[in-house]
Design a protein around this motif. Structure first.
Motif, PDB file in Angstrom:
ATOM      1  N   LEU A 218       0.843  -1.200   0.000  1.00  0.00           N
ATOM      2  CA  LEU A 218       0.000   0.000   0.000  1.00  0.00           C
ATOM      3  C   LEU A 218       0.877   1.248   0.000  1.00  0.00           C
ATOM      4  O   LEU A 218       0.578   2.235  -0.683  1.00  0.00           O
ATOM      5  CB  LEU A 218      -0.931  -0.007   1.212  1.00  0.00           C
ATOM      6  CG  LEU A 218      -1.981   1.093   1.225  1.00  0.00           C
ATOM      7  CD1 LEU A 218      -2.992   0.863   0.120  1.00  0.00           C
ATOM      8  CD2 LEU A 218      -2.689   1.171   2.557  1.00  0.00           C
ATOM      9  N   ASP A 220       3.824   1.552  -1.353  1.00  0.00           N
ATOM     10  CA  ASP A 220       4.285   1.731  -2.744  1.00  0.00           C
ATOM     11  C   ASP A 220       3.187   2.339  -3.598  1.00  0.00           C
ATOM     12  O   ASP A 220       3.434   3.243  -4.395  1.00  0.00           O
ATOM     13  CB  ASP A 220       4.690   0.372  -3.347  1.00  0.00           C
ATOM     14  CG  ASP A 220       6.150   0.054  -3.066  1.00  0.00           C
ATOM     15  OD1 ASP A 220       6.847   0.958  -2.556  1.00  0.00           O
ATOM     16  OD2 ASP A 220       6.577  -1.077  -3.339  1.00  0.00           O
ATOM     17  N   ALA A 221       1.960   1.809  -3.426  1.00  0.00           N
ATOM     18  CA  ALA A 221       0.841   2.298  -4.244  1.00  0.00           C
ATOM     19  C   ALA A 221       0.575   3.771  -3.944  1.00  0.00           C
ATOM     20  O   ALA A 221       0.251   4.540  -4.852  1.00  0.00           O
ATOM     21  CB  ALA A 221      -0.411   1.464  -3.981  1.00  0.00           C
ATOM     22  N   MET A 222       0.734   4.171  -2.676  1.00  0.00           N
ATOM     23  CA  MET A 222       0.513   5.578  -2.327  1.00  0.00           C
ATOM     24  C   MET A 222       1.602   6.453  -2.920  1.00  0.00           C
ATOM     25  O   MET A 222       1.330   7.528  -3.459  1.00  0.00           O
ATOM     26  CB  MET A 222       0.476   5.747  -0.802  1.00  0.00           C
ATOM     27  CG  MET A 222      -0.801   5.213  -0.184  1.00  0.00           C
ATOM     28  SD  MET A 222      -0.711   5.142   1.605  1.00  0.00           S
ATOM     29  CE  MET A 222      -0.752   6.871   2.018  1.00  0.00           C
ATOM     30  N   ASP A 223       2.853   5.983  -2.845  1.00  0.00           N
ATOM     31  CA  ASP A 223       3.960   6.718  -3.465  1.00  0.00           C
ATOM     32  C   ASP A 223       3.723   6.873  -4.961  1.00  0.00           C
ATOM     33  O   ASP A 223       3.916   7.942  -5.527  1.00  0.00           O
ATOM     34  CB  ASP A 223       5.279   5.955  -3.259  1.00  0.00           C
ATOM     35  CG  ASP A 223       5.877   6.261  -1.901  1.00  0.00           C
ATOM     36  OD1 ASP A 223       5.497   7.298  -1.326  1.00  0.00           O
ATOM     37  OD2 ASP A 223       6.697   5.464  -1.428  1.00  0.00           O
ATOM     38  N   ALA A 224       3.285   5.757  -5.593  1.00  0.00           N
ATOM     39  CA  ALA A 224       3.075   5.784  -7.041  1.00  0.00           C
ATOM     40  C   ALA A 224       2.002   6.796  -7.410  1.00  0.00           C
ATOM     41  O   ALA A 224       1.978   7.289  -8.531  1.00  0.00           O
ATOM     42  CB  ALA A 224       2.688   4.396  -7.543  1.00  0.00           C
ATOM     43  N   ARG A 225       1.113   7.093  -6.456  1.00  0.00           N
ATOM     44  CA  ARG A 225       0.071   8.083  -6.750  1.00  0.00           C
ATOM     45  C   ARG A 225       0.412   9.436  -6.137  1.00  0.00           C
ATOM     46  O   ARG A 225      -0.454  10.206  -5.779  1.00  0.00           O
ATOM     47  CB  ARG A 225      -1.288   7.566  -6.263  1.00  0.00           C
ATOM     48  CG  ARG A 225      -1.888   6.580  -7.268  1.00  0.00           C
ATOM     49  CD  ARG A 225      -2.914   5.695  -6.641  1.00  0.00           C
ATOM     50  NE  ARG A 225      -4.200   6.335  -6.536  1.00  0.00           N
ATOM     51  CZ  ARG A 225      -5.267   5.779  -5.989  1.00  0.00           C
ATOM     52  NH1 ARG A 225      -5.175   4.554  -5.499  1.00  0.00           N
ATOM     53  NH2 ARG A 225      -6.397   6.421  -5.923  1.00  0.00           N
ATOM     54  N   CYS A 226       1.737   9.690  -6.048  1.00  0.00           N
ATOM     55  CA  CYS A 226       2.236  11.028  -5.698  1.00  0.00           C
ATOM     56  C   CYS A 226       1.956  11.436  -4.270  1.00  0.00           C
ATOM     57  O   CYS A 226       1.907  12.639  -3.978  1.00  0.00           O
ATOM     58  CB  CYS A 226       1.676  12.103  -6.626  1.00  0.00           C
ATOM     59  SG  CYS A 226       2.222  11.941  -8.302  1.00  0.00           S
ATOM     60  N   TYR A 227       1.758  10.502  -3.364  1.00  0.00           N
ATOM     61  CA  TYR A 227       1.516  10.922  -1.985  1.00  0.00           C
ATOM     62  C   TYR A 227       2.801  11.491  -1.390  1.00  0.00           C
ATOM     63  O   TYR A 227       3.852  10.878  -1.481  1.00  0.00           O
ATOM     64  CB  TYR A 227       1.023   9.754  -1.125  1.00  0.00           C
ATOM     65  CG  TYR A 227       0.703  10.197   0.287  1.00  0.00           C
ATOM     66  CD1 TYR A 227      -0.403  11.001   0.516  1.00  0.00           C
ATOM     67  CD2 TYR A 227       1.514   9.854   1.351  1.00  0.00           C
ATOM     68  CE1 TYR A 227      -0.697  11.443   1.792  1.00  0.00           C
ATOM     69  CE2 TYR A 227       1.220  10.290   2.630  1.00  0.00           C
ATOM     70  CZ  TYR A 227       0.114  11.085   2.839  1.00  0.00           C
ATOM     71  OH  TYR A 227      -0.176  11.532   4.101  1.00  0.00           O
ATOM     72  N   SER A 228       2.716  12.656  -0.776  1.00  0.00           N
ATOM     73  CA  SER A 228       3.916  13.240  -0.166  1.00  0.00           C
ATOM     74  C   SER A 228       3.519  14.032   1.065  1.00  0.00           C
ATOM     75  O   SER A 228       3.978  15.139   1.269  1.00  0.00           O
ATOM     76  CB  SER A 228       4.630  14.135  -1.169  1.00  0.00           C
ATOM     77  OG  SER A 228       3.746  15.168  -1.564  1.00  0.00           O
ATOM     78  N   VAL A 232       1.073  19.950  -0.246  1.00  0.00           N
ATOM     79  CA  VAL A 232       0.345  20.641  -1.312  1.00  0.00           C
ATOM     80  C   VAL A 232      -1.072  20.117  -1.453  1.00  0.00           C
ATOM     81  O   VAL A 232      -1.792  20.469  -2.367  1.00  0.00           O
ATOM     82  CB  VAL A 232       1.058  20.455  -2.672  1.00  0.00           C
ATOM     83  CG1 VAL A 232       2.367  21.188  -2.664  1.00  0.00           C
ATOM     84  CG2 VAL A 232       1.242  18.976  -2.971  1.00  0.00           C
ATOM     85  N   ARG A 233      -1.464  19.244  -0.533  1.00  0.00           N
ATOM     86  CA  ARG A 233      -2.674  18.494  -0.726  1.00  0.00           C
ATOM     87  C   ARG A 233      -3.950  19.347  -0.738  1.00  0.00           C
ATOM     88  O   ARG A 233      -4.100  20.266   0.053  1.00  0.00           O
ATOM     89  CB  ARG A 233      -2.789  17.448   0.388  1.00  0.00           C
ATOM     90  CG  ARG A 233      -3.406  16.186  -0.091  1.00  0.00           C
ATOM     91  CD  ARG A 233      -3.102  15.041   0.831  1.00  0.00           C
ATOM     92  NE  ARG A 233      -3.609  13.844   0.210  1.00  0.00           N
ATOM     93  CZ  ARG A 233      -4.859  13.435   0.348  1.00  0.00           C
ATOM     94  NH1 ARG A 233      -5.676  14.076   1.116  1.00  0.00           N
ATOM     95  NH2 ARG A 233      -5.267  12.363  -0.308  1.00  0.00           N
ATOM     96  N   THR A 234      -4.856  19.030  -1.644  1.00  0.00           N
ATOM     97  CA  THR A 234      -6.186  19.640  -1.608  1.00  0.00           C
ATOM     98  C   THR A 234      -7.164  18.576  -1.148  1.00  0.00           C
ATOM     99  O   THR A 234      -6.801  17.413  -1.015  1.00  0.00           O
ATOM    100  CB  THR A 234      -6.619  20.125  -3.003  1.00  0.00           C
ATOM    101  OG1 THR A 234      -6.330  19.102  -3.941  1.00  0.00           O
ATOM    102  CG2 THR A 234      -5.905  21.393  -3.382  1.00  0.00           C
TER     103      THR A 234
END
Ligand SMILES: Nc1ncnc2c1ncn2[C@@H]1O[C@H](COP(=O)(O)OP(=O)(O)OP(=O)(O)O)[C@@H](O)[C@H]1O
Ligand SMILES: [Mg+2]
Lengths: 278, 280
Positions: A218, A220-228, A232-234
């Protein structure tokens, strides 16, 4: 069957109460709890019960589902009531019945029991009419002022949301492991409590290991979807208040005011009823 | 500019005694807009390859560039992951939120897309993957194929130019697999998305423009499906098989039917057989 277990006991409907903003519902529940503890006499408690009944009617939840929530705390209620009767310290002028039991003791025990029951019924209305997801959204939004003191509200909400969404997955997994262990001759149904608890160890360990593996993927999957993180999150979901929420708020205010007035004017009210009934 | 370029990449997991070299001096170029199938036996390094593309792993030596951006440079990672979406094998391990639309919104939220545009992106991603009807459903209640399409929607909502599928169809039944592959093919043909499909299904691989076969951390064959599947010994040596239709064609040929070379799909096989029938 296990996979059908979703967290909480949500009763799907589109009723007035269901469509209230989760934040409003949480706040009103808190107000209701304060209301119950503000009520100093049976009249006040009855008024708050009237308010509760009104809520139940407008939630479209069958009364049976609400009453079911009492079952879980029935033992606690009876236990505290009995303690209250046994350890009642009598004042002058109390009516003695037998042994250590006084009429006033019975009354105060009944009052406490009623308080507890209304408390639990009120809380169960919240979980019956709000999905865990919107409950999480509501809590996140209510906590958001804490961001000012660097409290990680967003991370907390994400953790809650992932935990919620993992429940069906892990429930399925548990069922699979139990079946796998049964196929290997494990026995989960016989023996005393300790034996049964021990039998669960070979279920919990694989479950834990698999949860870690899933967590890894999970991540990895979050990283792959640009989680940081939350920099900058909306946020897509926005909770909006409506007229409905205002109405619910006003009704609660009226009920609360009623309880306070009943506290102050209890004797007058009783006298009034006494006059009517002659 | 090429979409993806591996230049003399080596990669190892772990260090010390447990060090395991997975890729050795690995080079590969993937053109923009192409549909590439990456094949290879278990443990040949395909997933490692995929994770090197979007910087989940960083090469020990050599460089991986995505649209010219080096994955080694941490400041590129955000942009690379935005432009190269990835869908994993198990739909249950890549879902973030309970409700479909919230899950799809996760990517756009992460890169700070304004709310109104997130809604448009969800609309787009759900309609491309044909999952609009599940918008407000719980992901847990969907079938495997539906879940995997939602996972693709989650990747597409970031509007990537590259889509990497790491055995994304392997947990699905033939129907679910077909649903997912149709979505991917549409994205490739109509939106010009570069697709890298890692798979163990030869019949799925035949549909690609290009096939790469990996074995033991190196590319052992690369070319069109026809070129690659013509090398029968190599295919067997890499632990792979021919597509089912190709195997049937082989059998028929050795039984004496005058079938031509290069039959890989069901359609090609039935066409050729019909031709033969008509001649009789
Ligand atoms: N996290 C890890 N730590 C150590 N070794 C790993 C790790 N992940 C993979 N490996 C090893 O690296 C090699 C290549 O793995 P990889 O997952 O890339 O193979 P693959 O081609 O994707 O295989 P499969 O078809 O089974 O998915 C394998 O031998 C594997 O044991
Ligand atoms: Mg793999």
């Amino acid at each position: 069957m296990l996979s059908e277990v979703t967290f909480g006991q949500y009763y799907p409907s589109k009723s007035f109460v269901h469509r209230l903003d989760p934040r409003v519902k949480i706040l009103l529940l808190i107000a209701y709890i304060v209301m119950i503890f503000t009520a100093q006499n049976f009249l006040g408690l009855i008024a708050s019960l009237l308010f509760l009944s009104l809520t139940i009617i407008f939630s479209g939840v069958p009364i049976g589902s609400v009453l079911k929530s009492i079952k879980a705390i029935l033992f606690l209620v009876i236990f505290t009531a009995i303690l209250n009767i046994l350890f009642y310290s009598p004042k002058q002028g109390d009516t003695h019945l037998f042994w250590v039991v006084y009429v006033e003791g019975l009354i105060s025990a009944g009052f406490l029991a009623l308080r507890l029951i209304s408390l639990v019924m009120g809380s169960s209305i919240l979980t019956l009419t709000t999905t865990p997801v919107s409950l999480t959204d509501g809590i996140e939004s209510l906590l958001s002022p804490l961001k000012l003191v660097k409290f990680p509200v967003h991370d907390l909400a994400l953790i809650m949301s992932i935990a919620l969404r993992s429940i069906p997955t892990l429930a399925n997994e548990t069922e699979r492991i139990i079946n796998a262990q049964k196929a290997r001759g494990a026995d989960f149904d016989s023996g005393n409590i300790i034996k049964k608890a021990k039998a669960l160890v070979p279920v919990l360990i694989p479950l834990l290991i698999s949860a870690f593996r899933r967590g890894d993927e999970l991540g990895d999957a979050m990283d792959a979807r640009c989680y940081s993180g939350s920099k900058v999150r909306t946020k897509y979901k926005k909770l909006t208040l409506s007229v409905r929420d205002l109405i619910a708020f006003l009704v609660t205010v009226v009920a609360f005011a009623g309880v306070i007035l009943l506290n102050i004017y209890e004797l007058n009210v009783l006298a009034y009823f006494a006059k009517i009934w002659g | 500019m090429q979409a993806i370029e591996f230049k003399n990449v080596s990669f190892s997991y772990g260090d010390g005694d447990s060090r395991k070299e997975v890729l050795k001096d690995f080079s590969l170029t993937i053109k923009k807009g192409s549909f590439v199938a990456l094949l290879g036996r278990n443990g040949s390094g395909k997933s490692t390859c995929a994770k090197l593309i979007n910087g989940l792993l960083i090469p020990t030596s050599g460089t991986v560039t995505v649209f010219g951006m080096d994955t080694k440079d941490k400041s590129n990672l955000f942009e690379i992951r935005k432009r190269a979406g990835m869908v994993f094998q198990n739909p249950d391990n890549q879902q973030i939120a309970s409700i479909v639309e919230d899950d799809v919104a996760f990517g756009p939220e992460n890169i700070g897309v304004p709310r109104k545009e997130i809604k448009e992106r969800i609309d787009y991603a759900l309609s491309v993957t044909g999952t609009e009807e599940f918008r407000h459903s719980e992901v847990a209640r969907l079938s495997g194929g539906q879940k995997q399409r939602v996972a693709i929607a989650g990747a597409i909502a970031l509007l990537p130019e590259i889509l990497i599928l790491d055995e994304s169809t392997s947990m699905l039944d033939p129907k679910g697999r077909k649903e997912v592959m149709e979505v991917v093919r549409t994205l490739n043909r109509e939106k010009g998305m570069t697709v890298i499909d890692i798979t163990h299904y030869m019949d799925e691989a035949v549909e690609a423009d290009e096939i790469c076969i990996m074995d033991n951390g190196v590319i052992t064959a690369q070319g069109t499906p026809n070129q690659v599947f013509a090398q029968k010994e190599l295919i067997a040596k890499c632990g792979l098989e021919l597509p089912v239709s190709a195997k049937i064609a082989e059998k028929l040929k050795s039984a004496g039917l005058p079938l031509p070379e290069g039959i890989l799909t069901k359609e090609a096989l039935s066409d050729k057989l019909c031709e033969l029938l008509r001649k009789i």
